[in-house]
Structures are given as structure tokens and as C-alpha cells.
Motif scaffolding. Structure first.
Motif, PDB file in Angstrom:
ATOM      1  N   THR A   1       0.860  -1.171   0.000  1.00 43.78           N
ATOM      2  CA  THR A   1       0.000   0.000   0.000  1.00 43.78           C
ATOM      3  C   THR A   1       0.905   1.233   0.000  1.00 43.78           C
ATOM      4  O   THR A   1       1.942   1.244   0.673  1.00 43.78           O
ATOM      5  N   ALA A   2       0.567   2.191  -0.780  1.00 45.22           N
ATOM      6  CA  ALA A   2       1.468   3.336  -0.984  1.00 45.22           C
ATOM      7  C   ALA A   2       0.681   4.639  -0.885  1.00 45.22           C
ATOM      8  O   ALA A   2      -0.525   4.674  -1.144  1.00 45.22           O
ATOM      9  N   ILE A   3       1.438   5.702  -0.455  1.00 43.86           N
ATOM     10  CA  ILE A   3       0.872   7.052  -0.477  1.00 43.86           C
ATOM     11  C   ILE A   3       1.908   7.958  -1.143  1.00 43.86           C
ATOM     12  O   ILE A   3       3.124   7.708  -1.083  1.00 43.86           O
ATOM     13  N   VAL A   4       1.429   8.982  -1.783  1.00 40.72           N
ATOM     14  CA  VAL A   4       2.294   9.967  -2.446  1.00 40.72           C
ATOM     15  C   VAL A   4       2.086  11.289  -1.716  1.00 40.72           C
ATOM     16  O   VAL A   4       0.955  11.784  -1.648  1.00 40.72           O
ATOM     17  N   GLN A   5       3.188  11.821  -1.156  1.00 32.67           N
ATOM     18  CA  GLN A   5       3.109  13.022  -0.342  1.00 32.67           C
ATOM     19  C   GLN A   5       3.925  14.141  -1.003  1.00 32.67           C
ATOM     20  O   GLN A   5       5.137  14.016  -1.205  1.00 32.67           O
ATOM     21  N   PRO A   6       3.315  15.258  -1.401  1.00 34.41           N
ATOM     22  CA  PRO A   6       4.096  16.386  -1.926  1.00 34.41           C
ATOM     23  C   PRO A   6       4.834  17.092  -0.788  1.00 34.41           C
ATOM     24  O   PRO A   6       4.291  17.261   0.305  1.00 34.41           O
ATOM     25  N   LEU A   7       6.089  17.494  -1.065  1.00 34.74           N
ATOM     26  CA  LEU A   7       6.894  18.143  -0.038  1.00 34.74           C
ATOM     27  C   LEU A   7       6.929  19.657  -0.285  1.00 34.74           C
ATOM     28  O   LEU A   7       6.654  20.136  -1.397  1.00 34.74           O
ATOM     29  N   PRO A   8       7.285  20.430   0.751  1.00 35.16           N
ATOM     30  CA  PRO A   8       7.260  21.901   0.594  1.00 35.16           C
ATOM     31  C   PRO A   8       8.205  22.421  -0.475  1.00 35.16           C
ATOM     32  O   PRO A   8       7.952  23.475  -1.065  1.00 35.16           O
ATOM     33  N   ASP A   9       9.337  21.707  -0.762  1.00 32.17           N
ATOM     34  CA  ASP A   9      10.281  22.217  -1.753  1.00 32.17           C
ATOM     35  C   ASP A   9       9.931  21.811  -3.174  1.00 32.17           C
ATOM     36  O   ASP A   9      10.738  21.926  -4.079  1.00 32.17           O
TER      37      ASP A   9
ATOM     38  N   ALA B   1       9.318  18.756  -4.159  1.00 35.06           N
ATOM     39  CA  ALA B   1       9.599  17.337  -4.415  1.00 35.06           C
ATOM     40  C   ALA B   1       8.355  16.492  -4.124  1.00 35.06           C
ATOM     41  O   ALA B   1       7.373  16.954  -3.537  1.00 35.06           O
ATOM     42  N   ARG B   2       8.490  15.239  -4.521  1.00 32.72           N
ATOM     43  CA  ARG B   2       7.361  14.300  -4.311  1.00 32.72           C
ATOM     44  C   ARG B   2       7.904  13.058  -3.611  1.00 32.72           C
ATOM     45  O   ARG B   2       8.892  12.465  -4.054  1.00 32.72           O
ATOM     46  N   LEU B   3       7.227  12.705  -2.476  1.00 29.22           N
ATOM     47  CA  LEU B   3       7.677  11.579  -1.675  1.00 29.22           C
ATOM     48  C   LEU B   3       6.702  10.404  -1.881  1.00 29.22           C
ATOM     49  O   LEU B   3       5.486  10.552  -1.709  1.00 29.22           O
ATOM     50  N   ILE B   4       7.270   9.254  -2.230  1.00 31.26           N
ATOM     51  CA  ILE B   4       6.459   8.032  -2.398  1.00 31.26           C
ATOM     52  C   ILE B   4       6.836   7.086  -1.261  1.00 31.26           C
ATOM     53  O   ILE B   4       8.004   6.694  -1.127  1.00 31.26           O
ATOM     54  N   LEU B   5       5.848   6.761  -0.428  1.00 33.55           N
ATOM     55  CA  LEU B   5       6.042   5.849   0.699  1.00 33.55           C
ATOM     56  C   LEU B   5       5.276   4.555   0.421  1.00 33.55           C
ATOM     57  O   LEU B   5       4.088   4.581   0.067  1.00 33.55           O
ATOM     58  N   VAL B   6       5.925   3.437   0.576  1.00 35.58           N
ATOM     59  CA  VAL B   6       5.310   2.115   0.319  1.00 35.58           C
ATOM     60  C   VAL B   6       5.459   1.277   1.571  1.00 35.58           C
ATOM     61  O   VAL B   6       6.579   1.148   2.114  1.00 35.58           O
TER      62      VAL B   6
END
Length: 487
Positions: free
Chosen positions: A140-148, A150-155
Motif C-alpha cells: 500500500t502506498a501514499i504519495v506526499q508532496p513536499l514543501p520544496d 519534491a514528491r515523496l512516495i512511501l510504500v
């Protein structure tokens, strides 16, 4: 028809069905709650990791440091900068979208630079690519946009969670099956013990049917369902035994009374027959020799002798009736033969006409009717009916004997123009020693046995004798089968 299903089987199956339903509901609830809790835990960990990533970016950590800090603990991270550079787990595709069950394959690694010792000479073979992760893993994964930007993908790997859920389901199914098996064995034992009183009831009923009437259930707790049934069964047996005992006592008393009555009638009739016959003979002789005395003496003597003769004849008829009743009660034998019932009727009509010249006695109907019957007893029936009609028909009246055939039955109807019989007395006249007008019957020598004897003789032939309603007189119908039953 009463339904009689097996109570033991019905109770066991019903209880098992209810228990199985409860176990299924319980298992579904546990499975759903456990799966939901696991999903919430994974989601909470992913959210917490995403919040940690925001904090690291805010502190100015480099992408390499951020990705390294976030990887671990069952969570893999890939940080994609705004210019498209990827840092972190290379097995995560930069194009991964958020959602459960995504199969993640490692991205193709860039070709390593050639290492040469010199111009045109390779140093060695390239290093092998990293092994791909199994495709059967669930994630299961979530995609989190970061303030700078960038894009963070957590699995998060859900393989262990799925295995835990599967193990829980197998445990629930196995435990449920074992529970049902144990419950079935216990229910069978409990039902057998609970229904043991019914087995005793069945055994008692079978014992009673074989003659053991004294056994009883005697429940220790008559207020329960089985106790009430057992008490009712005992009460029924007591009532039946009492009724049977009373019936046996009544039957025995009736047999004794009947035997005593028959013995009395037979003995009295035999004892009275001889002296009565002597009285009758002596009276007849005195009547014939009374002419030798003086006129007055002869007159008085004749009166006395006539009275003596009348009483002797009346007593003789009573004795004869008593003998007939005794024979009928003992089973009167019939001497049946083919006889013309019209001839018997004509003979009795002629006799009645001679005994009652002031009354018109006629026969109507068919001229010949042959039946199988005892001619003496049929004549006795008609004689009783005609004597009864003579006594109750005034001078100038009319007595009719009508003979007809209706199907396989001969009908002889004796009617008169006397005072008739009241409706409430039409059945009572056939009882023994019943005289509707006691004083007149006594004067004429009747004892109230003639009609009772006549009906008994008719029924002995397979027929009957009844008193029918009639305006202006009495009417009796004698029915006799054309072919009488053989004795």
C-alpha cells in the motif's frame, strides 16, 4: 396423522445450526475488525512517516538524507525532486500512484561506466543488477508532496499483515470446526440424558400392552414438562385400570344375576308345570261331572270351576312365557325350513276370528310368500300380536294382517282400530313385564311378556318387530328376511 419427528435429532441439529450461525457471525466480525485494524495501523504509520518527511525537509536535510531517514521499519521511501532526480529505494517506480495492492518492480538501473586499465581495455564484468522484489508481494502506498516541490512516495509492505489475517481466518475456521464437533458430541449425550424419561415412557407403554398393568412412571418433579406428561400418563393408566376393574366387576355381577335369573325361571317353570297341569285336568273333570248335583250347587260349582280353570290357564300361559324367555336368553335354537308365511298368517287370522267373533279379522296382501324360518315361532309371533290386538279392539272393530314383500324382506303388518299406543310408549311396550293398562291385562290373563317374546323371536330370525304410529289404533310391523340365517 400426528407428526412424530425424532426429538433427539431435531434438538441436536437445531442447536448445532444455531451454534454454527453464531460462530460464523463471530468469525466474520473478528476478521473484519482485525483486517480494519491492520489497515488503519499501516495507514497511520505511512501518515506519520510523511509528517516526518515534512519535518526533515523543513530542517534543510538533503534528499539523500531524507530518503535514508525514512527507509526502514517495513516502510520504503523514494523521494523525487522537482527536477526529476530520484533518491531512496530503487525498487519503487517514480510513476507509482497511491493505492493498495500495487505491484512494484525495480526500475531499470543505468548502465555502469566501463572501467578500463588503459585505452580500450575493460577492467572487468559489470556488476549484476539488484534482484527484483517478488511480484506476489502486496503493498500500500501514499504519495506526499513536499514543501520544496519534491514528491515523496512511501510504500508499506502488507505481506505480513495479509499473512496474519490469513492465519487468523484459518485459526477461526479450525476452532469453529472443533467447537462444532465437540458441541455435537455433548449435545447428543445431553439429549440422550434429557430424553431418557421418554424412553421410560415408551418402555412402560410396551410393558402395559403385554399385560403388566401395575407399573407407573411416578415422576419426582411433576411440575416440569416431562413431569406433567408422566403424571398425566400415570393418571390415565389409573383411570383405565379402575374403569377396567369396574367393567369386569359389573360384567361378573351381570353374569351372576343373569345365571340366577335363568336358573330361577327354568326351575320355577318346571316346578309349576306339573301341578298346574293337574289343576287344569281336575277342573275340567269337575266341570264335566257337575251335572249330577242340584241346580244351585251345580251353578256354584261351575262358577268356581270356571274360575279355577281360568286361573290355571293363565298360570300356564305365564309358565310358558317364562320358559320361552329362558330359552331365548340361553340362545333359542330355530328349526328353520321353507314355509309359506301367508299360510301361517291365514291360520292365525282364522284362530283370532274364532276367539273374537264380535271383531272383524282379515288378511290382505300377497297370496303366497315362501321364506326360510321356524314356522312354530313365526306363528307364535303372530299369535301374540293378534291376541294383543283382540284385547285392545272393541266390539265391531277391525283387525288387519297385511303381507307384502319389500326387496329381500317379508313384511307382516298387524293393525287394529283400538285406542292405539301413545308415542312415548311405542318402545316401552317391548320391555318385559310392562302393561300399559295393568288391571285390564290382568283380567285378560296378560303378564306383559308377549311383545317382548315376539320381538326376541323376530330378532332371532334376523328380523325385527316395531310399533309404528297410526291414527285410530295400533300398528306393529314384523320384518323377516326371505332367507333366514342358519343357526
Amino acid at each position: 396423522m400426528t407428526e412424530t419427528p425424532s426429538l433427539r435429532r431435531r434438538v441436536t441439529l437445531s442447536a448445532l445450526a444455531l451454534l454454527a450461525t453464531a460462530l460464523v457471525v463471530f468469525g466474520v466480525v473478528i476478521d473484519f475488525a482485525f483486517g480494519s485494524q491492520v489497515s488503519r495501523d499501516l495507514h497511520d504509520r505511512l501518515v506519520a512517516t510523511a509528517a516526518r518527511a515534512d519535518a526533515l525537509v523543513a530542517t534543510g536535510a538533503s534528499p539523500e538524507q531524507t530518503a535514508a531517514q525514512l527507509n526502514g521499519g517495513g516502510i520504503r521511501a523514494l523521494l523525487v525532486t522537482a527536477d526529476g532526480q530520484a533518491y531512496g529505494d530503487p525498487a519503487i517506480s517514480p510513476d507509482t500512484q497511491a493505492g493498495p495492492g500495487t505491484a512494484l518492480a525495480p526500475p531499470a538501473p543505468p548502465p555502469p561506466p566501463d572501467r578500463r586499465d588503459g585505452p580500450g581495455k575493460p577492467v572487468g564484468p559489470p556488476p549484476p543488477p539488484p534482484p527484483p522484489r517478488p511480484l506476489d508481494e502486496t503493498n500500500t502506498a501514499i504519495v506526499q508532496p513536499l514543501p520544496d516541490g519534491a514528491r515523496l512516495i512511501l510504500v508499506a509492505d502488507t505481506t505480513q499483515a495479509t499473512a496474519a489475517v490469513r492465519d487468523l481466518r484459518e485459526l477461526l475456521i479450525g476452532a469453529g470446526a472443533i467447537t462444532l464437533a465437540v458441541a455435537a458430541a455433548l449435545l447428543i449425550a445431553v439429549a440422550r440424558g434429557a430424553l431418557r424419561p421418554l424412553d421410560r415412557l415408551t418402555g412402560l407403554a410396551r410393558a402395559i400392552s403385554t399385560g403388566d398393568r401395575g407399573r407407573r412412571l411416578r415422576p419426582d418433579r411433576p411440575n416440569t414438562e416431562l413431569g406433567r406428561a408422566a403424571a398425566a400418563f400415570d393418571g390415565m393408566l389409573d383411570a383405565l385400570e379402575a374403569a377396567e376393574r369396574q367393567a369386569q366387576e359389573a360384567a361378573e355381577a351381570a353374569r351372576r344375576a343373569e345365571a340366577q335369573t335363568r336358573a330361577f325361571l327354568a326351575d320355577a317353570a318346571h316346578e309349576l308345570r306339573t301341578p298346574l297341569a293337574g289343576i287344569q285336568v281336575a277342573a275340567e273333570q269337575l266341570t264335566n261331572t257337575a251335572d249330577d248335583a242340584s241346580p244351585d250347587a251345580r251353578t256354584r260349582t261351575k262358577r268356581r270351576l270356571a274360575l279355577l280353570l281360568s286361573d290355571a290357564r293363565r298360570a300356564g300361559r305365564l309358565v310358558t312365557d317364562m320358559l320361552d324367555l329362558s330359552r331365548i336368553d340361553a340362545g333359542l335354537p330355530l328349526r328353520v325350513a321353507e314355509v309359506d308365511v301367508v299360510g301361517i298368517a291365514d291360520a292365525q287370522v282364522e284362530r283370532a276370528d274364532m276367539l273374537a267373533p264380535q271383531t272383524t279379522v282379515v288378511r290382505t296382501g300377497v297370496d303366497r310368500l315362501v321364506i326360510t324360518a321356524d314356522p312354530h315361532r313365526v306363528g307364535q309371533i303372530l299369535a301374540n300380536l293378534l291376541d294383543n290386538a283382540r284385547r285392545h279392539t272393541p266390539a265391531g272393530g277391525r283387525i288387519t294382517v297385511h303381507v307384502e314383500v319389500l326387496g329381500p324382506v317379508a313384511h307382516l303388518v298387524v293393525s287394529d282400530t283400538g285406542e292405539g299406543i301413545a308415542p312415548e310408549d311405542r318402545e316401552r311396550v317391548f320391555d318385559r313385564l310392562v302393561r300399559l293398562d295393568a288391571s285390564r291385562d290382568r283380567d285378560h290373563g296378560g303378564a306383559g311378556l308377549g311383545l317382548s317374546i315376539a320381538r326376541a323371536l323376530a330378532r332371532a330370525h334376523g328380523g325385527d318387530l316395531v310399533c309404528e304410529p297410526r291414527n285410530g289404533g295400533a300398528q306393529f310391523r314384523l320384518t323377516l328376511p326371505i332367507i333366514a340365517p342358519r343357526p
